[in-house]
Design a protein around this motif. Sequence first.
Motif, PDB file in Angstrom:
ATOM      1  N   GLN A   5       0.826  -1.203   0.000  1.00 41.43           N
ATOM      2  CA  GLN A   5       0.000   0.000   0.000  1.00 41.43           C
ATOM      3  C   GLN A   5       0.868   1.263   0.000  1.00 41.43           C
ATOM      4  O   GLN A   5       0.541   2.249  -0.670  1.00 41.43           O
ATOM      5  CB  GLN A   5      -0.923   0.008   1.214  1.00 41.43           C
ATOM      6  CG  GLN A   5      -1.938  -1.120   1.204  1.00 41.43           C
ATOM      7  CD  GLN A   5      -2.595  -1.265   2.569  1.00 41.43           C
ATOM      8  OE1 GLN A   5      -1.934  -1.386   3.596  1.00 41.43           O
ATOM      9  NE2 GLN A   5      -3.921  -1.247   2.566  1.00 41.43           N
ATOM     10  N   ILE A   6       1.971   1.235   0.735  1.00 40.24           N
ATOM     11  CA  ILE A   6       2.871   2.383   0.783  1.00 40.24           C
ATOM     12  C   ILE A   6       3.467   2.644  -0.598  1.00 40.24           C
ATOM     13  O   ILE A   6       3.525   3.791  -1.056  1.00 40.24           O
ATOM     14  CB  ILE A   6       3.970   2.165   1.843  1.00 40.24           C
ATOM     15  CG1 ILE A   6       3.329   2.213   3.239  1.00 40.24           C
ATOM     16  CG2 ILE A   6       5.092   3.199   1.712  1.00 40.24           C
ATOM     17  CD1 ILE A   6       4.230   1.754   4.361  1.00 40.24           C
ATOM     18  N   GLN A   8       2.151   1.822  -3.480  1.00 41.46           N
ATOM     19  CA  GLN A   8       1.100   2.354  -4.356  1.00 41.46           C
ATOM     20  C   GLN A   8       0.926   3.851  -4.117  1.00 41.46           C
ATOM     21  O   GLN A   8       0.805   4.630  -5.070  1.00 41.46           O
ATOM     22  CB  GLN A   8      -0.231   1.636  -4.146  1.00 41.46           C
ATOM     23  CG  GLN A   8      -1.346   2.157  -5.046  1.00 41.46           C
ATOM     24  CD  GLN A   8      -1.036   2.028  -6.533  1.00 41.46           C
ATOM     25  OE1 GLN A   8      -0.885   0.928  -7.042  1.00 41.46           O
ATOM     26  NE2 GLN A   8      -0.939   3.159  -7.232  1.00 41.46           N
ATOM     27  N   GLN A   9       0.938   4.276  -2.862  1.00 39.13           N
ATOM     28  CA  GLN A   9       0.849   5.704  -2.560  1.00 39.13           C
ATOM     29  C   GLN A   9       2.077   6.448  -3.080  1.00 39.13           C
ATOM     30  O   GLN A   9       1.964   7.566  -3.584  1.00 39.13           O
ATOM     31  CB  GLN A   9       0.688   5.930  -1.059  1.00 39.13           C
ATOM     32  CG  GLN A   9      -0.664   5.530  -0.542  1.00 39.13           C
ATOM     33  CD  GLN A   9      -0.821   5.815   0.941  1.00 39.13           C
ATOM     34  OE1 GLN A   9       0.127   6.190   1.629  1.00 39.13           O
ATOM     35  NE2 GLN A   9      -2.029   5.624   1.441  1.00 39.13           N
ATOM     36  N   TRP A  10       3.270   5.825  -2.955  1.00 34.47           N
ATOM     37  CA  TRP A  10       4.506   6.418  -3.471  1.00 34.47           C
ATOM     38  C   TRP A  10       4.376   6.668  -4.974  1.00 34.47           C
ATOM     39  O   TRP A  10       4.750   7.732  -5.472  1.00 34.47           O
ATOM     40  CB  TRP A  10       5.681   5.491  -3.162  1.00 34.47           C
ATOM     41  CG  TRP A  10       7.006   5.961  -3.645  1.00 34.47           C
ATOM     42  CD1 TRP A  10       7.925   6.700  -2.955  1.00 34.47           C
ATOM     43  CD2 TRP A  10       7.587   5.715  -4.941  1.00 34.47           C
ATOM     44  NE1 TRP A  10       9.035   6.932  -3.739  1.00 34.47           N
ATOM     45  CE2 TRP A  10       8.846   6.340  -4.957  1.00 34.47           C
ATOM     46  CE3 TRP A  10       7.159   5.030  -6.070  1.00 34.47           C
ATOM     47  CZ2 TRP A  10       9.691   6.299  -6.074  1.00 34.47           C
ATOM     48  CZ3 TRP A  10       7.985   4.997  -7.179  1.00 34.47           C
ATOM     49  CH2 TRP A  10       9.233   5.623  -7.165  1.00 34.47           C
ATOM     50  N   ASP A  12       1.643   7.153  -6.713  1.00 37.89           N
ATOM     51  CA  ASP A  12       0.712   8.263  -6.929  1.00 37.89           C
ATOM     52  C   ASP A  12       1.426   9.609  -6.757  1.00 37.89           C
ATOM     53  O   ASP A  12       1.248  10.525  -7.567  1.00 37.89           O
ATOM     54  CB  ASP A  12      -0.470   8.168  -5.968  1.00 37.89           C
ATOM     55  CG  ASP A  12      -1.355   6.953  -6.232  1.00 37.89           C
ATOM     56  OD1 ASP A  12      -1.288   6.376  -7.342  1.00 37.89           O
ATOM     57  OD2 ASP A  12      -2.107   6.572  -5.306  1.00 37.89           O
ATOM     58  N   VAL A  13       2.256   9.721  -5.716  1.00 34.96           N
ATOM     59  CA  VAL A  13       2.980  10.973  -5.462  1.00 34.96           C
ATOM     60  C   VAL A  13       4.087  11.162  -6.497  1.00 34.96           C
ATOM     61  O   VAL A  13       4.313  12.277  -6.979  1.00 34.96           O
ATOM     62  CB  VAL A  13       3.519  11.000  -4.018  1.00 34.96           C
ATOM     63  CG1 VAL A  13       4.452  12.179  -3.798  1.00 34.96           C
ATOM     64  CG2 VAL A  13       2.361  11.040  -3.027  1.00 34.96           C
TER      65      VAL A  13
END
Length: 118
Positions: A5-6, A8-10, A12-13
Motif C-alpha cells: 500500500q505504501i 502504491q501511494q509512493w 501516486d505521489v
Amino acid sequence: MQPKQIVQQWVDVFNEGNADKIATFYADNAVNHQVANEPVVGKAAIHKMFTDEFASAEMVCIVENIFQDGDWAILEWKDPIGLRGCGFFQIENGLILFQRGYWDKLSFLKAHNLPIPT
C-alpha cells in the motif's frame, strides 16, 4: 499500512512530480540505489535527487504489478513511452529504508533528449 500500500501511494505521489511530498516516504537514513547511478544516502539527498530528476524530465510510472514479501514491496512498472523497470522497497516503521531500482538509463536519456555521459 502494508508495504504494498505504501508503494502504491509512493507511485501516486511520484506521478505528481512533487519532490517535497515524495521525500516524506523516506526514513532519515534511507538509501535509494538506482543501479544505473551511485547510491543516494539520506532523506535530504533523496529529496534533492527527486528535485533534480523531476526538473529534467517528465516521468510517469504505470504500475504493472506490486508484490509484497514481509517488509519488502516489489514494483514492476512501465511508462507511456514503453520503458520498463523494477523497484525493490524495504519498508520499516511505515517509511522506505532502502530502495533499489533497475531500468535502462541509456534508453531513458535518449527518449528525453538528455545528455549521454561519455
